[in-house]
Design an enzyme around this catalytic site. Structure first.
Site, PDB file in Angstrom:
ATOM      1  N   THR A  29       0.867  -1.189   0.000  1.00 24.68           N
ATOM      2  CA  THR A  29       0.000   0.000   0.000  1.00 24.68           C
ATOM      3  C   THR A  29       0.899   1.233   0.000  1.00 24.68           C
ATOM      4  OG1 THR A  29      -1.872  -1.032   1.067  1.00 24.68           O
ATOM      5  CG2 THR A  29      -1.531   1.278   1.598  1.00 24.68           C
ATOM      6  N   VAL A  55     -13.859  -2.977   2.743  1.00 31.70           N
ATOM      7  CA  VAL A  55     -13.185  -1.675   2.743  1.00 31.70           C
ATOM      8  C   VAL A  55     -12.194  -1.689   3.894  1.00 31.70           C
ATOM      9  CG1 VAL A  55     -13.486   0.812   3.024  1.00 31.70           C
ATOM     10  CG2 VAL A  55     -15.183  -0.512   1.734  1.00 31.70           C
ATOM     11  N   GLY A  56     -10.960  -1.282   3.638  1.00 33.54           N
ATOM     12  CA  GLY A  56      -9.928  -1.287   4.682  1.00 33.54           C
ATOM     13  C   GLY A  56      -9.852   0.040   5.414  1.00 33.54           C
ATOM     14  N   THR A  90      -0.434   1.692   7.222  1.00 33.83           N
ATOM     15  CA  THR A  90      -0.400   0.553   6.317  1.00 33.83           C
ATOM     16  C   THR A  90      -0.308  -0.726   7.132  1.00 33.83           C
ATOM     17  OG1 THR A  90       0.899  -0.610   4.627  1.00 33.83           O
ATOM     18  CG2 THR A  90       2.104   0.931   6.008  1.00 33.83           C
ATOM     19  N   GLY A 146      -5.745  -3.546   7.644  1.00 38.96           N
ATOM     20  CA  GLY A 146      -6.622  -2.387   7.767  1.00 38.96           C
ATOM     21  C   GLY A 146      -7.577  -2.445   8.941  1.00 38.96           C
TER      22      GLY A 146
HETATM   23  N1  ASP Z   1      -4.058  -1.194   4.957  1.00 37.20           N
HETATM   24  C1  ASP Z   1      -4.380  -1.798   3.696  1.00 37.20           C
HETATM   25  C2  ASP Z   1      -5.745  -2.429   3.795  1.00 37.20           C
HETATM   26  O1  ASP Z   1      -6.003  -3.083   4.790  1.00 37.20           O
HETATM   27  C3  ASP Z   1      -3.409  -2.817   3.237  1.00 37.20           C
HETATM   28  C4  ASP Z   1      -1.938  -2.470   3.356  1.00 37.20           C
HETATM   29  O2  ASP Z   1      -1.572  -1.504   4.000  1.00 37.20           O
HETATM   30  O3  ASP Z   1      -1.117  -3.183   2.755  1.00 37.20           O
HETATM   31  O4  ASP Z   1      -6.506  -2.313   2.885  1.00 37.20           O
END
Ligand code: ASP
Length: 306
Positions: free
Chosen positions: A176, A204-205, A225, A228
């Site tokens: 991300t 949805v994250g 990140t 989520g």
């Molecule tokens: N935080 C992001 C999500 O959960 C994923 C990530 O940070 O790699 O959608």
């Protein structure tokens, strides 16, 4: 005291040979943001840095976004201005090149904060964003391989235990992107992602949740990140800025935010980047890696690491 920090996602970079490429990618993004910051706008700097990362297929945002369980791209992005608390976000959007720019349009052209799914796509078209396919061959191949591991007699085994999935296959969590910048007057934070590999359709994250994965106010800004659901439950980006309000600098607040995530949800869950209104930069993670790069006044070139 201008400053900008970017991340290219928390997780485990399994292939050593990827590391220099990822570092090159975050450096390129932070330099693009820094050029905008020099012209005076943290908002333009964050949008530009995130766009560079979205356009780089190595990262899981825009081009190179990961795929859902049923093989679709559903991207999330958000941007927030610290001075006015204006914010814009999109969730589960597809068919656009730069979700961060659509999020900025939501902030600037509507009274809303978050548009999702088909509505977000419709809005993007109204705003002139052209149809674009962000799926790369590499992601498609990875999706097929990962999905095979999860299939037992044609049934998906693990389908809702995302945290177990990440322990077994750390590669589902990857890359991300986010940026936080201070232009001497305002702090802006932005984050963009394809989400987690094999996520349930419609999931949805934290990225587009204001206060969850993205937040900025007059004291600090943060972009998270990792898993989520962890950042959402801890309102982690907002909590991190509260730590600054209570007296920590961006570095200490980043560490405190990640300790909180570790205390509640264990290791291998979260990473964060921050900037505060004194131009301090912070970053912390409880994962093996989190690619990041930053620039502050007085530096000739970015500092980057994983
Ligand atoms: N935080 C992001 C999500 O959960 C994923 C990530 O940070 O790699 O959608």
């Amino acid at each position: 005291m201008p400053a900008i920090v970017v991340h290219g996602g928390a997780g485990t970079i399994r292939k050593e040979e990827r590391i220099p490429k990822v570092i090159e990618g975050v450096k390129e993004a932070v330099l693009a943001g820094w050029r905008e910051l020099k012209k005076g706008s943290a908002l333009d700097a964050v949008e530009e840095a995130v766009k560079v990362l979205e356009d780089n297929p190595l990262f899981n945002a825009g081009t190179g976004s990961v795929l859902t369980l049923d093989g679709r791209v559903e991207m999330d992005a958000a941007i927030m201005r610290g001075k006015t608390l204006e914010a814009g976000a999109v969730a589960g959007i597809w068919g656009v090149k730069n979700p961060i720019s659509v999020a900025r349009k939501v902030m600037e052209k509507t009274d809303h904060v978050l548009l999702s799914g088909e509505g977000a796509v419709k809005f993007a078209r109204l705003m002139g964003f052209e149809e674009y396919n962000p799926v790369t061959d590499e992601r498609l191949k990875q999706w097929e391989e990962l999905r095979k591991k999860l299939l037992e007699k044609g049934e998906v085994k693990h389908w809702k235990k995302l945290n177990e999935l990440i322990k077994e296959y750390p590669e589902v969590l990857r890359s991300t992107v986010g940026a936080v910048a201070f232009d001497g007057d305002e702090i802006v934070a932005g984050t963009s992602t394809g989400g987690v590999f094999l996520k349930t359709f419609g999931r949805v994250g934290d990225t587009p949740i204001i206060g969850g994965g993205t937040y900025a106010n007059e004291v600090a800004g943060a972009s998270c990140t990792g898993l989520g659901e962890v950042a959402v439950k801890l309102a982690l980006a907002k909590s991190a800025t509260d730590f600054v309000r209570l007296g920590m600098d961006a570095g200490a607040a980043s560490e405190a935010a990640i300790s909180l995530a570790t205390r509640y949800f264990g290791k291998d869950t979260m990473g964060i980047i921050m900037v505060d209104s004194r131009g301090n930069v912070g970053f912390a993670r409880n994962t093996k890696h989190m690619s990041h790069a930053f620039m502050r006044d007085g530096m000739d070139e970015p500092v980057a690491g994983v």
